[in-house]
Design a protein around this motif. Structure first.
Motif, PDB file in Angstrom:
ATOM      1  N   GLY A 158      -1.730 -16.604  -4.286  1.00  0.00           N
ATOM      2  CA  GLY A 158      -2.428 -17.220  -5.407  1.00  0.00           C
ATOM      3  C   GLY A 158      -3.773 -16.558  -5.606  1.00  0.00           C
ATOM      4  O   GLY A 158      -3.867 -15.336  -5.713  1.00  0.00           O
ATOM      5  N   ASP A 159      -4.822 -17.360  -5.624  1.00  0.00           N
ATOM      6  CA  ASP A 159      -6.177 -16.829  -5.805  1.00  0.00           C
ATOM      7  C   ASP A 159      -6.909 -16.611  -4.484  1.00  0.00           C
ATOM      8  O   ASP A 159      -8.125 -16.432  -4.484  1.00  0.00           O
ATOM      9  CB  ASP A 159      -6.994 -17.772  -6.693  1.00  0.00           C
ATOM     10  N   GLN A 160      -6.175 -16.612  -3.378  1.00  0.00           N
ATOM     11  CA  GLN A 160      -6.793 -16.443  -2.065  1.00  0.00           C
ATOM     12  C   GLN A 160      -6.494 -15.072  -1.471  1.00  0.00           C
ATOM     13  O   GLN A 160      -5.335 -14.699  -1.300  1.00  0.00           O
ATOM     14  CB  GLN A 160      -6.301 -17.520  -1.095  1.00  0.00           C
ATOM     15  N   MET A 161      -7.549 -14.328  -1.182  1.00  0.00           N
ATOM     16  CA  MET A 161      -7.420 -13.067  -0.468  1.00  0.00           C
ATOM     17  C   MET A 161      -7.411 -13.419   1.026  1.00  0.00           C
ATOM     18  O   MET A 161      -8.376 -13.981   1.540  1.00  0.00           O
ATOM     19  CB  MET A 161      -8.602 -12.145  -0.802  1.00  0.00           C
ATOM     20  N   LEU A 162      -6.297 -13.126   1.677  1.00  0.00           N
ATOM     21  CA  LEU A 162      -6.139 -13.478   3.089  1.00  0.00           C
ATOM     22  C   LEU A 162      -6.404 -12.305   4.020  1.00  0.00           C
ATOM     23  O   LEU A 162      -6.703 -12.497   5.192  1.00  0.00           O
ATOM     24  CB  LEU A 162      -4.720 -14.009   3.328  1.00  0.00           C
ATOM     25  N   GLY A 163      -6.261 -11.099   3.484  1.00  0.00           N
ATOM     26  CA  GLY A 163      -6.468  -9.922   4.319  1.00  0.00           C
ATOM     27  C   GLY A 163      -6.522  -8.663   3.489  1.00  0.00           C
ATOM     28  O   GLY A 163      -6.341  -8.688   2.269  1.00  0.00           O
ATOM     29  N   ARG A 164      -6.795  -7.555   4.188  1.00  0.00           N
ATOM     30  CA  ARG A 164      -6.903  -6.247   3.561  1.00  0.00           C
ATOM     31  C   ARG A 164      -6.161  -5.249   4.421  1.00  0.00           C
ATOM     32  O   ARG A 164      -6.159  -5.346   5.652  1.00  0.00           O
ATOM     33  CB  ARG A 164      -8.374  -5.854   3.480  1.00  0.00           C
ATOM     34  N   LEU A 165      -5.506  -4.308   3.764  1.00  0.00           N
ATOM     35  CA  LEU A 165      -4.742  -3.294   4.475  1.00  0.00           C
ATOM     36  C   LEU A 165      -4.986  -1.953   3.811  1.00  0.00           C
ATOM     37  O   LEU A 165      -5.076  -1.875   2.580  1.00  0.00           O
ATOM     38  CB  LEU A 165      -3.252  -3.659   4.407  1.00  0.00           C
ATOM     39  N   ALA A 166      -5.125  -0.908   4.617  1.00  0.00           N
ATOM     40  CA  ALA A 166      -5.292   0.446   4.087  1.00  0.00           C
ATOM     41  C   ALA A 166      -4.234   1.338   4.698  1.00  0.00           C
ATOM     42  O   ALA A 166      -4.002   1.302   5.910  1.00  0.00           O
ATOM     43  CB  ALA A 166      -6.679   0.987   4.407  1.00  0.00           C
ATOM     44  N   ILE A 167      -3.587   2.128   3.850  1.00  0.00           N
ATOM     45  CA  ILE A 167      -2.636   3.139   4.299  1.00  0.00           C
ATOM     46  C   ILE A 167      -3.277   4.486   4.024  1.00  0.00           C
ATOM     47  O   ILE A 167      -3.504   4.857   2.866  1.00  0.00           O
ATOM     48  CB  ILE A 167      -1.294   3.034   3.555  1.00  0.00           C
ATOM     49  N   ARG A 168      -3.591   5.201   5.098  1.00  0.00           N
ATOM     50  CA  ARG A 168      -4.182   6.537   4.969  1.00  0.00           C
ATOM     51  C   ARG A 168      -3.042   7.535   4.791  1.00  0.00           C
ATOM     52  O   ARG A 168      -2.123   7.568   5.604  1.00  0.00           O
ATOM     53  CB  ARG A 168      -5.032   6.856   6.195  1.00  0.00           C
ATOM     54  N   HIS A 169      -3.123   8.334   3.740  1.00  0.00           N
ATOM     55  CA  HIS A 169      -2.018   9.226   3.376  1.00  0.00           C
ATOM     56  C   HIS A 169      -1.852  10.385   4.343  1.00  0.00           C
ATOM     57  O   HIS A 169      -0.767  10.957   4.444  1.00  0.00           O
ATOM     58  CB  HIS A 169      -2.201   9.750   1.960  1.00  0.00           C
ATOM     59  N   ARG A 170      -2.913  10.757   5.010  1.00  0.00           N
ATOM     60  CA  ARG A 170      -2.852  11.808   6.038  1.00  0.00           C
ATOM     61  C   ARG A 170      -3.929  11.500   7.066  1.00  0.00           C
ATOM     62  O   ARG A 170      -4.779  10.639   6.843  1.00  0.00           O
ATOM     63  CB  ARG A 170      -3.028  13.199   5.436  1.00  0.00           C
ATOM     64  N   LEU A 171      -3.869  12.217   8.183  1.00  0.00           N
ATOM     65  CA  LEU A 171      -4.812  11.951   9.262  1.00  0.00           C
ATOM     66  C   LEU A 171      -5.689  13.160   9.546  1.00  0.00           C
ATOM     67  O   LEU A 171      -5.246  14.297   9.412  1.00  0.00           O
ATOM     68  CB  LEU A 171      -4.060  11.573  10.544  1.00  0.00           C
ATOM     69  N   THR A 172      -6.904  12.883   9.938  1.00  0.00           N
ATOM     70  CA  THR A 172      -7.817  13.896  10.454  1.00  0.00           C
ATOM     71  C   THR A 172      -7.766  13.775  11.984  1.00  0.00           C
ATOM     72  O   THR A 172      -7.284  12.758  12.519  1.00  0.00           O
ATOM     73  CB  THR A 172      -9.251  13.624   9.973  1.00  0.00           C
ATOM     74  N   PRO A 173      -8.287  14.764  12.714  1.00  0.00           N
ATOM     75  CA  PRO A 173      -8.308  14.618  14.182  1.00  0.00           C
ATOM     76  C   PRO A 173      -8.969  13.316  14.664  1.00  0.00           C
ATOM     77  O   PRO A 173      -8.410  12.650  15.547  1.00  0.00           O
ATOM     78  CB  PRO A 173      -9.042  15.876  14.653  1.00  0.00           C
ATOM     79  N   PRO A 174     -10.106  12.889  14.096  1.00  0.00           N
ATOM     80  CA  PRO A 174     -10.659  11.600  14.547  1.00  0.00           C
ATOM     81  C   PRO A 174      -9.732  10.416  14.256  1.00  0.00           C
ATOM     82  O   PRO A 174      -9.631   9.494  15.071  1.00  0.00           O
ATOM     83  CB  PRO A 174     -11.972  11.472  13.774  1.00  0.00           C
ATOM     84  N   LEU A 175      -9.042  10.423  13.108  1.00  0.00           N
ATOM     85  CA  LEU A 175      -8.123   9.326  12.795  1.00  0.00           C
ATOM     86  C   LEU A 175      -6.899   9.338  13.703  1.00  0.00           C
ATOM     87  O   LEU A 175      -6.276   8.302  13.924  1.00  0.00           O
ATOM     88  CB  LEU A 175      -7.694   9.371  11.332  1.00  0.00           C
ATOM     89  N   GLU A 176      -6.544  10.502  14.233  1.00  0.00           N
ATOM     90  CA  GLU A 176      -5.441  10.573  15.182  1.00  0.00           C
ATOM     91  C   GLU A 176      -5.805   9.886  16.500  1.00  0.00           C
ATOM     92  O   GLU A 176      -4.939   9.390  17.197  1.00  0.00           O
ATOM     93  CB  GLU A 176      -5.041  12.024  15.449  1.00  0.00           C
ATOM     94  N   LYS A 177      -7.084   9.856  16.820  1.00  0.00           N
ATOM     95  CA  LYS A 177      -7.532   9.205  18.056  1.00  0.00           C
ATOM     96  C   LYS A 177      -7.758   7.712  17.859  1.00  0.00           C
ATOM     97  O   LYS A 177      -7.424   6.905  18.711  1.00  0.00           O
ATOM     98  CB  LYS A 177      -8.815   9.864  18.558  1.00  0.00           C
ATOM     99  N   ALA A 178      -8.378   7.353  16.744  1.00  0.00           N
ATOM    100  CA  ALA A 178      -8.713   5.957  16.469  1.00  0.00           C
ATOM    101  C   ALA A 178      -8.649   5.751  14.965  1.00  0.00           C
ATOM    102  O   ALA A 178      -9.382   6.372  14.221  1.00  0.00           O
ATOM    103  CB  ALA A 178     -10.099   5.617  16.986  1.00  0.00           C
ATOM    104  N   GLY A 179      -7.778   4.900  14.527  1.00  0.00           N
ATOM    105  CA  GLY A 179      -7.641   4.624  13.097  1.00  0.00           C
ATOM    106  C   GLY A 179      -6.194   4.661  12.660  1.00  0.00           C
ATOM    107  O   GLY A 179      -5.655   3.682  12.194  1.00  0.00           O
ATOM    108  N   GLY A 180      -5.572   5.828  12.812  1.00  0.00           N
ATOM    109  CA  GLY A 180      -4.166   5.945  12.442  1.00  0.00           C
ATOM    110  C   GLY A 180      -3.924   5.896  10.951  1.00  0.00           C
ATOM    111  O   GLY A 180      -4.837   5.988  10.146  1.00  0.00           O
ATOM    112  N   HIS A 181      -2.640   5.748  10.602  1.00  0.00           N
ATOM    113  CA  HIS A 181      -2.237   5.705   9.193  1.00  0.00           C
ATOM    114  C   HIS A 181      -2.520   4.352   8.541  1.00  0.00           C
ATOM    115  O   HIS A 181      -2.781   4.294   7.347  1.00  0.00           O
ATOM    116  CB  HIS A 181      -0.729   5.976   9.044  1.00  0.00           C
ATOM    117  N   ILE A 182      -2.386   3.277   9.306  1.00  0.00           N
ATOM    118  CA  ILE A 182      -2.472   1.941   8.717  1.00  0.00           C
ATOM    119  C   ILE A 182      -3.489   1.118   9.487  1.00  0.00           C
ATOM    120  O   ILE A 182      -3.441   1.036  10.715  1.00  0.00           O
ATOM    121  CB  ILE A 182      -1.106   1.230   8.729  1.00  0.00           C
ATOM    122  N   GLY A 183      -4.402   0.518   8.745  1.00  0.00           N
ATOM    123  CA  GLY A 183      -5.363  -0.410   9.324  1.00  0.00           C
ATOM    124  C   GLY A 183      -5.312  -1.711   8.553  1.00  0.00           C
ATOM    125  O   GLY A 183      -5.088  -1.713   7.337  1.00  0.00           O
ATOM    126  N   TYR A 184      -5.488  -2.803   9.233  1.00  0.00           N
ATOM    127  CA  TYR A 184      -5.395  -4.109   8.558  1.00  0.00           C
ATOM    128  C   TYR A 184      -6.386  -5.081   9.178  1.00  0.00           C
ATOM    129  O   TYR A 184      -6.769  -4.955  10.341  1.00  0.00           O
ATOM    130  CB  TYR A 184      -3.970  -4.673   8.656  1.00  0.00           C
TER     131      TYR A 184
END
Length: 174
Positions: free
Chosen positions: A80-106
């Motif tokens: 409805g009108d309630q935002m319960l959460g947020r999710l990000a899908i990273r289309h590719r990874l950098t070396p730092p994202l390979e260590k911490a972050g990954g493709h999907i964060g929520y």
């Protein structure tokens, strides 16, 4: 029933309330996206609309972005009108994202935690990641954050290793 939706100005009041909840939460670190909300967007409707437009534009490569930037799809978990959460899908990874972050964060707003939203959000994101060409997604979580470990493992994540204080998992997207 909650679902992943594109960011929208329609949820401004709920998003701003969620930002405040995240900032007041002393049990977990403030998620990066909370600090990424443009300060004027917290008080001005036009600035909030510009913030939403910026988030939606992060789908593609763009000149002038920070060198750590990767294209990403940001979605809000809403009912409805309630935002319960947020999710990000990273289309590719950098070396730092390979260590911490990954493709999907929520992140699930504090008042909506422990209701299965993170597990459902991640499950709903996997086909979207697949449609973006991500055949297996890398996910990471803090070593001490057992709730996130359960979310990832419930959705089929296979533990790879630890890098620093992060656990890393591969997860099929189909």
């Amino acid at each position: 029933m909650a679902e992943l939706i594109d960011p929208t100005v329609r949820l401004q009041a709920s998003v701003l309330a969620a930002v405040n909840e995240f900032r007041e939460d002393r049990d977990y670190p403030t998620p990066w996206f909370v600090n990424d909300v443009d300060p004027p967007a917290l008080t001005d409707t036009a600035a909030f609309a510009a913030y939403v437009k910026r988030v939606l534009s992060e789908l593609g490569e763009a000149a002038g972005r920070a060198d750590w930037f990767v294209p990403m799809t940001t979605l809000w978990w809403a009912e409805g009108d309630q935002m319960l959460g947020r999710l990000a899908i990273r289309h590719r990874l950098t070396p730092p994202l390979e260590k911490a972050g990954g493709h999907i964060g929520y992140d699930v707003r504090p008042s909506a935690r422990r209701h299965g939203h993170a597990t459902a959000m991640l499950a709903a994101a996997l086909p979207i990641a697949h449609s973006l060409g991500i055949r297996r997604a890398l996910l990471t979580c803090d070593e001490t954050y057992t709730a996130s470990q359960r979310v990832i493992e419930t959705n089929g994540g296979q533990f790879i290793d630890r890098v620093g204080d992060k656990r890393r998992y591969w997860m099929p997207t189909s």
